[in-house]
Design a protein around this motif. Structure first.
Motif, PDB file in Angstrom:
ATOM      1  N   GLU A  45       0.820  -1.219   0.000  1.00 57.06           N
ATOM      2  CA  GLU A  45       0.000   0.000   0.000  1.00 57.06           C
ATOM      3  C   GLU A  45       0.851   1.265   0.000  1.00 57.06           C
ATOM      4  O   GLU A  45       0.498   2.254  -0.648  1.00 57.06           O
ATOM      5  N   VAL A  46       1.977   1.242   0.734  1.00 54.81           N
ATOM      6  CA  VAL A  46       2.830   2.435   0.780  1.00 54.81           C
ATOM      7  C   VAL A  46       3.931   2.380  -0.271  1.00 54.81           C
ATOM      8  O   VAL A  46       4.823   3.207  -0.308  1.00 54.81           O
ATOM      9  N   ARG A  47       3.838   1.334  -1.136  1.00 51.98           N
ATOM     10  CA  ARG A  47       4.782   1.138  -2.238  1.00 51.98           C
ATOM     11  C   ARG A  47       6.227   1.022  -1.757  1.00 51.98           C
ATOM     12  O   ARG A  47       7.154   1.453  -2.439  1.00 51.98           O
ATOM     13  N   ALA A  48       6.408   0.444  -0.577  1.00 51.43           N
ATOM     14  CA  ALA A  48       7.769   0.135  -0.118  1.00 51.43           C
ATOM     15  C   ALA A  48       8.276  -1.096  -0.845  1.00 51.43           C
ATOM     16  O   ALA A  48       9.482  -1.306  -0.964  1.00 51.43           O
ATOM     17  N   ILE A  49       7.367  -1.924  -1.339  1.00 54.49           N
ATOM     18  CA  ILE A  49       7.710  -3.105  -2.108  1.00 54.49           C
ATOM     19  C   ILE A  49       6.583  -3.330  -3.096  1.00 54.49           C
ATOM     20  O   ILE A  49       5.452  -2.879  -2.879  1.00 54.49           O
ATOM     21  N   THR A  50       6.862  -3.989  -4.207  1.00 53.37           N
ATOM     22  CA  THR A  50       5.829  -4.183  -5.221  1.00 53.37           C
ATOM     23  C   THR A  50       5.171  -5.548  -5.073  1.00 53.37           C
ATOM     24  O   THR A  50       5.769  -6.493  -4.543  1.00 53.37           O
ATOM     25  N   ARG A  51       3.945  -5.652  -5.563  1.00 54.28           N
ATOM     26  CA  ARG A  51       3.244  -6.937  -5.545  1.00 54.28           C
ATOM     27  C   ARG A  51       3.999  -7.967  -6.396  1.00 54.28           C
ATOM     28  O   ARG A  51       4.020  -9.155  -6.073  1.00 54.28           O
ATOM     29  N   GLU A  52       4.627  -7.492  -7.490  1.00 51.40           N
ATOM     30  CA  GLU A  52       5.380  -8.406  -8.353  1.00 51.40           C
ATOM     31  C   GLU A  52       6.533  -9.048  -7.592  1.00 51.40           C
ATOM     32  O   GLU A  52       6.821 -10.242  -7.762  1.00 51.40           O
ATOM     33  N   GLU A  53       7.221  -8.272  -6.758  1.00 52.18           N
ATOM     34  CA  GLU A  53       8.317  -8.823  -5.957  1.00 52.18           C
ATOM     35  C   GLU A  53       7.814  -9.923  -5.025  1.00 52.18           C
ATOM     36  O   GLU A  53       8.443 -10.967  -4.876  1.00 52.18           O
ATOM     37  N   SER A 160      20.212  10.828  -8.782  1.00 52.78           N
ATOM     38  CA  SER A 160      21.228  10.251  -7.896  1.00 52.78           C
ATOM     39  C   SER A 160      20.604   9.313  -6.873  1.00 52.78           C
ATOM     40  O   SER A 160      21.148   8.263  -6.555  1.00 52.78           O
ATOM     41  N   ASN A 161      19.456   9.677  -6.324  1.00 51.61           N
ATOM     42  CA  ASN A 161      18.717   8.764  -5.460  1.00 51.61           C
ATOM     43  C   ASN A 161      17.251   9.160  -5.470  1.00 51.61           C
ATOM     44  O   ASN A 161      16.891  10.224  -5.962  1.00 51.61           O
ATOM     45  N   ILE A 162      16.435   8.294  -4.919  1.00 51.05           N
ATOM     46  CA  ILE A 162      14.995   8.503  -5.052  1.00 51.05           C
ATOM     47  C   ILE A 162      14.233   7.804  -3.939  1.00 51.05           C
ATOM     48  O   ILE A 162      14.663   6.763  -3.432  1.00 51.05           O
ATOM     49  N   THR A 163      13.158   8.418  -3.519  1.00 49.19           N
ATOM     50  CA  THR A 163      12.137   7.762  -2.718  1.00 49.19           C
ATOM     51  C   THR A 163      10.836   8.009  -3.467  1.00 49.19           C
ATOM     52  O   THR A 163      10.831   8.672  -4.506  1.00 49.19           O
ATOM     53  N   GLU A 164       9.716   7.486  -2.968  1.00 45.86           N
ATOM     54  CA  GLU A 164       8.463   7.753  -3.653  1.00 45.86           C
ATOM     55  C   GLU A 164       7.857   9.067  -3.192  1.00 45.86           C
ATOM     56  O   GLU A 164       6.758   9.428  -3.590  1.00 45.86           O
ATOM     57  N   LYS A 165       8.584   9.810  -2.344  1.00 45.19           N
ATOM     58  CA  LYS A 165       8.171  11.145  -1.938  1.00 45.19           C
ATOM     59  C   LYS A 165       9.030  12.209  -2.588  1.00 45.19           C
ATOM     60  O   LYS A 165       8.615  13.367  -2.703  1.00 45.19           O
ATOM     61  N   GLY A 166      10.245  11.847  -2.993  1.00 38.40           N
ATOM     62  CA  GLY A 166      11.134  12.857  -3.532  1.00 38.40           C
ATOM     63  C   GLY A 166      12.270  12.256  -4.319  1.00 38.40           C
ATOM     64  O   GLY A 166      12.488  11.044  -4.328  1.00 38.40           O
ATOM     65  N   ILE A 167      13.012  13.133  -4.993  1.00 37.28           N
ATOM     66  CA  ILE A 167      14.142  12.723  -5.812  1.00 37.28           C
ATOM     67  C   ILE A 167      15.316  13.659  -5.574  1.00 37.28           C
ATOM     68  O   ILE A 167      15.135  14.807  -5.184  1.00 37.28           O
ATOM     69  N   ALA A 168      16.517  13.143  -5.793  1.00 36.73           N
ATOM     70  CA  ALA A 168      17.725  13.965  -5.773  1.00 36.73           C
ATOM     71  C   ALA A 168      18.344  13.891  -7.161  1.00 36.73           C
ATOM     72  O   ALA A 168      18.409  12.815  -7.767  1.00 36.73           O
ATOM     73  N   THR A 169      18.785  15.045  -7.667  1.00 39.13           N
ATOM     74  CA  THR A 169      19.295  15.110  -9.030  1.00 39.13           C
ATOM     75  C   THR A 169      20.686  15.713  -9.071  1.00 39.13           C
ATOM     76  O   THR A 169      21.115  16.416  -8.150  1.00 39.13           O
ATOM     77  N   GLU A 170      21.363  15.444 -10.156  1.00 37.46           N
ATOM     78  CA  GLU A 170      22.644  16.077 -10.469  1.00 37.46           C
ATOM     79  C   GLU A 170      22.532  16.672 -11.863  1.00 37.46           C
ATOM     80  O   GLU A 170      22.005  16.036 -12.775  1.00 37.46           O
ATOM     81  N   GLY A 171      22.996  17.913 -12.019  1.00 39.23           N
ATOM     82  CA  GLY A 171      23.008  18.534 -13.336  1.00 39.23           C
ATOM     83  C   GLY A 171      21.748  19.298 -13.710  1.00 39.23           C
ATOM     84  O   GLY A 171      21.633  19.786 -14.833  1.00 39.23           O
ATOM     85  N   ILE A 172      20.799  19.418 -12.786  1.00 41.61           N
ATOM     86  CA  ILE A 172      19.581  20.195 -13.045  1.00 41.61           C
ATOM     87  C   ILE A 172      19.695  21.540 -12.327  1.00 41.61           C
ATOM     88  O   ILE A 172      19.727  21.597 -11.102  1.00 41.61           O
ATOM     89  N   GLU A 173      19.770  22.623 -13.101  1.00 40.48           N
ATOM     90  CA  GLU A 173      19.883  23.952 -12.498  1.00 40.48           C
ATOM     91  C   GLU A 173      18.525  24.374 -11.947  1.00 40.48           C
ATOM     92  O   GLU A 173      17.499  24.267 -12.636  1.00 40.48           O
ATOM     93  N   THR A 174      18.495  24.849 -10.720  1.00 41.32           N
ATOM     94  CA  THR A 174      17.238  25.221 -10.094  1.00 41.32           C
ATOM     95  C   THR A 174      17.511  26.174  -8.948  1.00 41.32           C
ATOM     96  O   THR A 174      18.661  26.528  -8.679  1.00 41.32           O
ATOM     97  N   ASP A 224      -1.279   8.349 -11.177  1.00 40.25           N
ATOM     98  CA  ASP A 224      -1.193   6.976 -10.672  1.00 40.25           C
ATOM     99  C   ASP A 224      -0.355   6.110 -11.600  1.00 40.25           C
ATOM    100  O   ASP A 224       0.437   5.267 -11.148  1.00 40.25           O
ATOM    101  N   GLU A 225      -0.522   6.308 -12.914  1.00 42.41           N
ATOM    102  CA  GLU A 225       0.234   5.518 -13.889  1.00 42.41           C
ATOM    103  C   GLU A 225       1.729   5.776 -13.758  1.00 42.41           C
ATOM    104  O   GLU A 225       2.541   4.850 -13.747  1.00 42.41           O
ATOM    105  N   CYS A 226       2.109   7.055 -13.646  1.00 42.46           N
ATOM    106  CA  CYS A 226       3.528   7.393 -13.510  1.00 42.46           C
ATOM    107  C   CYS A 226       4.075   6.925 -12.165  1.00 42.46           C
ATOM    108  O   CYS A 226       5.234   6.530 -12.063  1.00 42.46           O
ATOM    109  N   LEU A 227       3.234   6.950 -11.120  1.00 42.32           N
ATOM    110  CA  LEU A 227       3.679   6.465  -9.819  1.00 42.32           C
ATOM    111  C   LEU A 227       3.962   4.972  -9.875  1.00 42.32           C
ATOM    112  O   LEU A 227       4.955   4.489  -9.316  1.00 42.32           O
ATOM    113  N   ASP A 228       3.127   4.223 -10.580  1.00 41.82           N
ATOM    114  CA  ASP A 228       3.369   2.784 -10.758  1.00 41.82           C
ATOM    115  C   ASP A 228       4.661   2.550 -11.534  1.00 41.82           C
ATOM    116  O   ASP A 228       5.450   1.662 -11.207  1.00 41.82           O
TER     117      ASP A 228
END
Length: 241
Positions: A45-53, A160-174, A224-228
């Protein structure tokens, strides 16, 4: 009333992915048969692991375990009536492991559904508390995965790393507080569609020597599709911290 087990989501995911058996998980976390199913369900439910796994894991376990479910209407009637694990084990002479396999076999053969299995009172169904559910496990990429701003696709950065709440990037000016529509191309992963999300920059750094940008974004909008698809990407391209 017995206090319900409290389980750290990240620890449980690490144990599951390391190949721990059902018996080992139940012993480590003090779970009954329904408790283990409840844990699996909440991690999905919290997408810590997938049903496929979990499906792949179940297939592997069943290759080494002979499951002989109890057949008959009495067991399903007792489950639907809300009989407790202890009562089921006593009535049918089952261990907790035996009950877990029996319930799974009944689900696999569609004798009873997951909804029916959990169609009990909240106190019976909610057999575990999963701690740190808001703290999604952090994944680091084992391969290079590009990311770019939708309005500037010619300027590419990397995740560089990711959770389902956020992402870390390299090379993106912001800049901090800026909201961007970001695109993760998935050409290297044919089974995964392109991921588009909206994210707000929470922190940003620029290397004084190289001028390279590093930033952290909180995901503020995603379909929802992109989250999956994001969950699929994490399962095939990442490893846990």
């Amino acid at each position: 009333m017995t206090e319900k087990p409290r389980i750290n989501a990240r620890d449980a995911v690490i144990d599951i992915r390391s190949g721990a058996s059902d018996a080992e998980l139940m012993e480590k976390y003090g779970l009954c048969a329904k408790g283990l199913q409840s844990l699996f369900r909440k991690l999905i439910e919290v997408r810590a692991i997938t049903r496929e796994e979990l499906d792949r894991r179940r297939t592997t376990l069943h290759k080494t375990a002979h499951v002989t479910p109890i057949v008959g209407t009495d067991l399903t009637k007792d489950i639907r009536a809300g009989m407790s694990d202890a009562e089921l084990m006593q009535k049918y002479g089952l261990s907790s492991e035996g009950l877990r396999f029996t319930l799974q076999a009944l689900i696999d053969t569609q004798v009873i559904s997951l909804d029916e299995l959990y169609n009990t009172t909240p106190s019976q169904a909610d057999t575990v508390f999963v701690n740190n559910m808001r703290e999604s496990p952090r994944y680091f990429f084992a391969v290079v995965v590009e990311i770019y701003e939708a309005k500037r696709p010619h300027l590419r950065g990397n995740l560089s790393n990711i959770t389902e709440k956020g992402i870390a990037t390299e090379g993106i000016e912001t800049r901090e507080g800026e909201t961007k529509v970001l695109v993760i191309p998935t050409d290297r992963f044919p089974e995964i569609d392109r991921i588009v999300l909206e994210a707000e920059c929470r922190w940003v750094k620029q290397d004084e020597n190289t001028g390279e940008w590093a930033a952290g974004f909180e995901i503020t909008k995603i379909s929802d599709e992109c989250l999956d698809n994001l969950a699929k990407l994490m399962s095939v391209a990442c490893f846990l911290e």
